[in-house]
Write a protein that holds these residues in place. Structure first.
Motif, PDB file in Angstrom:
ATOM      1  N   MET A   1       0.765  -0.877  -0.336  1.00 19.58           N
ATOM      2  CA  MET A   1      -0.426  -0.185  -0.442  1.00 19.58           C
ATOM      3  C   MET A   1       0.875   1.215  -0.110  1.00 19.58           C
ATOM      4  O   MET A   1       1.777   1.391   1.117  1.00 19.58           O
ATOM      5  CB  MET A   1      -0.982  -0.337   1.554  1.00 19.58           C
ATOM      6  N   TYR A   2       0.314   1.797  -0.744  1.00 17.04           N
ATOM      7  CA  TYR A   2       1.204   3.407  -1.160  1.00 17.04           C
ATOM      8  C   TYR A   2       1.002   4.354  -0.200  1.00 17.04           C
ATOM      9  O   TYR A   2      -0.236   4.324   0.036  1.00 17.04           O
ATOM     10  CB  TYR A   2       0.882   3.579  -2.206  1.00 17.04           C
ATOM     11  N   ALA A  51      17.954   3.610  -8.137  1.00 17.68           N
ATOM     12  CA  ALA A  51      17.172   4.143  -8.481  1.00 17.68           C
ATOM     13  C   ALA A  51      15.722   2.401  -8.626  1.00 17.68           C
ATOM     14  O   ALA A  51      15.074   2.885  -9.165  1.00 17.68           O
ATOM     15  CB  ALA A  51      17.364   4.105  -9.911  1.00 17.68           C
ATOM     16  N   TYR A  52      16.580   0.741  -8.507  1.00 17.22           N
ATOM     17  CA  TYR A  52      16.144   0.436  -8.791  1.00 17.22           C
ATOM     18  C   TYR A  52      15.178   0.303  -7.829  1.00 17.22           C
ATOM     19  O   TYR A  52      14.064  -0.458  -7.788  1.00 17.22           O
ATOM     20  CB  TYR A  52      17.106  -1.003  -8.372  1.00 17.22           C
ATOM     21  N   ALA A  53      15.336   0.608  -6.528  1.00 19.91           N
ATOM     22  CA  ALA A  53      14.459   0.756  -4.827  1.00 19.91           C
ATOM     23  C   ALA A  53      13.211   1.406  -5.142  1.00 19.91           C
ATOM     24  O   ALA A  53      12.103   1.430  -4.577  1.00 19.91           O
ATOM     25  CB  ALA A  53      15.255   1.047  -3.986  1.00 19.91           C
ATOM     26  N   SER A  61       6.223  -3.306  -5.008  1.00 17.06           N
ATOM     27  CA  SER A  61       7.134  -4.643  -5.603  1.00 17.06           C
ATOM     28  C   SER A  61       7.017  -5.712  -4.195  1.00 17.06           C
ATOM     29  O   SER A  61       6.929  -5.111  -2.861  1.00 17.06           O
ATOM     30  CB  SER A  61       8.569  -4.718  -5.221  1.00 17.06           C
ATOM     31  N   PRO A  62       6.711  -7.118  -4.071  1.00 17.95           N
ATOM     32  CA  PRO A  62       6.409  -7.391  -3.261  1.00 17.95           C
ATOM     33  C   PRO A  62       7.773  -7.762  -2.460  1.00 17.95           C
ATOM     34  O   PRO A  62       8.104  -8.392  -1.527  1.00 17.95           O
ATOM     35  CB  PRO A  62       6.028  -9.035  -3.925  1.00 17.95           C
ATOM     36  N   PHE A  63       9.257  -7.529  -3.622  1.00 15.84           N
ATOM     37  CA  PHE A  63       9.796  -7.478  -2.568  1.00 15.84           C
ATOM     38  C   PHE A  63      10.616  -6.439  -1.918  1.00 15.84           C
ATOM     39  O   PHE A  63      11.683  -6.110  -1.879  1.00 15.84           O
ATOM     40  CB  PHE A  63      10.730  -8.040  -3.582  1.00 15.84           C
ATOM     41  N   ALA A  64       9.845  -5.104  -2.356  1.00 17.45           N
ATOM     42  CA  ALA A  64      10.229  -3.854  -1.893  1.00 17.45           C
ATOM     43  C   ALA A  64      11.771  -3.306  -0.857  1.00 17.45           C
ATOM     44  O   ALA A  64      11.979  -2.639  -0.189  1.00 17.45           O
ATOM     45  CB  ALA A  64       9.248  -2.758  -1.687  1.00 17.45           C
ATOM     46  N   GLU A 103      16.098   6.042   5.696  1.00 21.48           N
ATOM     47  CA  GLU A 103      14.888   6.327   5.043  1.00 21.48           C
ATOM     48  C   GLU A 103      14.714   5.019   4.452  1.00 21.48           C
ATOM     49  O   GLU A 103      13.647   4.255   5.064  1.00 21.48           O
ATOM     50  CB  GLU A 103      14.701   7.286   3.878  1.00 21.48           C
ATOM     51  N   CYS A 104      15.321   4.352   3.830  1.00 25.06           N
ATOM     52  CA  CYS A 104      15.375   3.248   3.661  1.00 25.06           C
ATOM     53  C   CYS A 104      14.952   2.011   4.901  1.00 25.06           C
ATOM     54  O   CYS A 104      14.449   1.124   4.913  1.00 25.06           O
ATOM     55  CB  CYS A 104      16.583   2.115   2.436  1.00 25.06           C
ATOM     56  N   ARG A 105      15.676   2.341   5.816  1.00 26.62           N
ATOM     57  CA  ARG A 105      15.802   1.334   7.178  1.00 26.62           C
ATOM     58  C   ARG A 105      14.637   1.828   7.677  1.00 26.62           C
ATOM     59  O   ARG A 105      13.903   0.833   8.114  1.00 26.62           O
ATOM     60  CB  ARG A 105      17.065   1.191   7.714  1.00 26.62           C
ATOM     61  N   LYS A 106      13.666   2.767   7.744  1.00 24.33           N
ATOM     62  CA  LYS A 106      12.852   3.096   7.472  1.00 24.33           C
ATOM     63  C   LYS A 106      11.526   2.351   7.424  1.00 24.33           C
ATOM     64  O   LYS A 106      10.758   2.060   7.795  1.00 24.33           O
ATOM     65  CB  LYS A 106      12.333   4.574   7.824  1.00 24.33           C
ATOM     66  N   MET A 107      11.921   2.345   5.594  1.00 24.12           N
ATOM     67  CA  MET A 107      10.720   2.140   4.828  1.00 24.12           C
ATOM     68  C   MET A 107      10.821  -0.146   5.508  1.00 24.12           C
ATOM     69  O   MET A 107      10.051  -0.262   5.340  1.00 24.12           O
ATOM     70  CB  MET A 107      11.804   1.363   3.633  1.00 24.12           C
ATOM     71  N   ALA A 108      11.868  -0.460   5.773  1.00 31.78           N
ATOM     72  CA  ALA A 108      11.951  -2.071   5.558  1.00 31.78           C
ATOM     73  C   ALA A 108      11.476  -2.222   6.690  1.00 31.78           C
ATOM     74  O   ALA A 108      11.415  -3.528   7.018  1.00 31.78           O
ATOM     75  CB  ALA A 108      13.473  -2.002   5.233  1.00 31.78           C
TER      76      ALA A 108
END
Length: 109
Positions: A1-2, A51-53, A61-64, A103-108
């Motif tokens: 969910m965005y 770019a890929y992330a 993506s289910p692998f986000a 930010e990526c760590r928060k997202m994960a």
């Protein structure tokens, strides 16, 4: 969910990608390019994963989550390498890398 957190992470990834591309190009113009080899290599690696992330998040993506974890690791490595250099482009790149990693760590999580 965005969500808003997706948007913040996407923005951090895109800003980091841009900073890495600028740093990569500027490093190629430095007097001692050989000394900048690791920085250049990590700039490319980091720009690509950012770019890929961003794309993975935009397409839900289910692998986000896994991609964001990897992106954070690569951003951290690139930031650590860039901060070893005194060039302005390297300093700006390191800042963008560390912000993106956060930010990526928060997202994960």
């Amino acid at each position: 969910m965005y969500s808003q957190s997706f948007e913040e992470c996407i923005q951090a990834c895109l800003e980091c990608m841009k900073a890495c591309n600028v740093c990569y190009d500027a490093c190629l113009g430095e007097e001692d390019v050989k000394m900048m080899a690791e920085c250049i290599r990590l700039d490319r690696e980091c720009a690509d994963i950012c770019a890929y992330a961003a794309k993975a998040l935009q397409s839900n993506s289910p692998f986000a989550k896994q991609i964001c974890i990897l992106c954070a690791e690569i951003c951290e490595a690139c930031g650590n390498e860039c901060k070893k250099h005194d060039h302005g482009h390297c300093k700006r790149c390191a800042e963008a890398c560390f912000m993106c990693a956060e930010e990526c760590r928060k997202m994960a999580s």
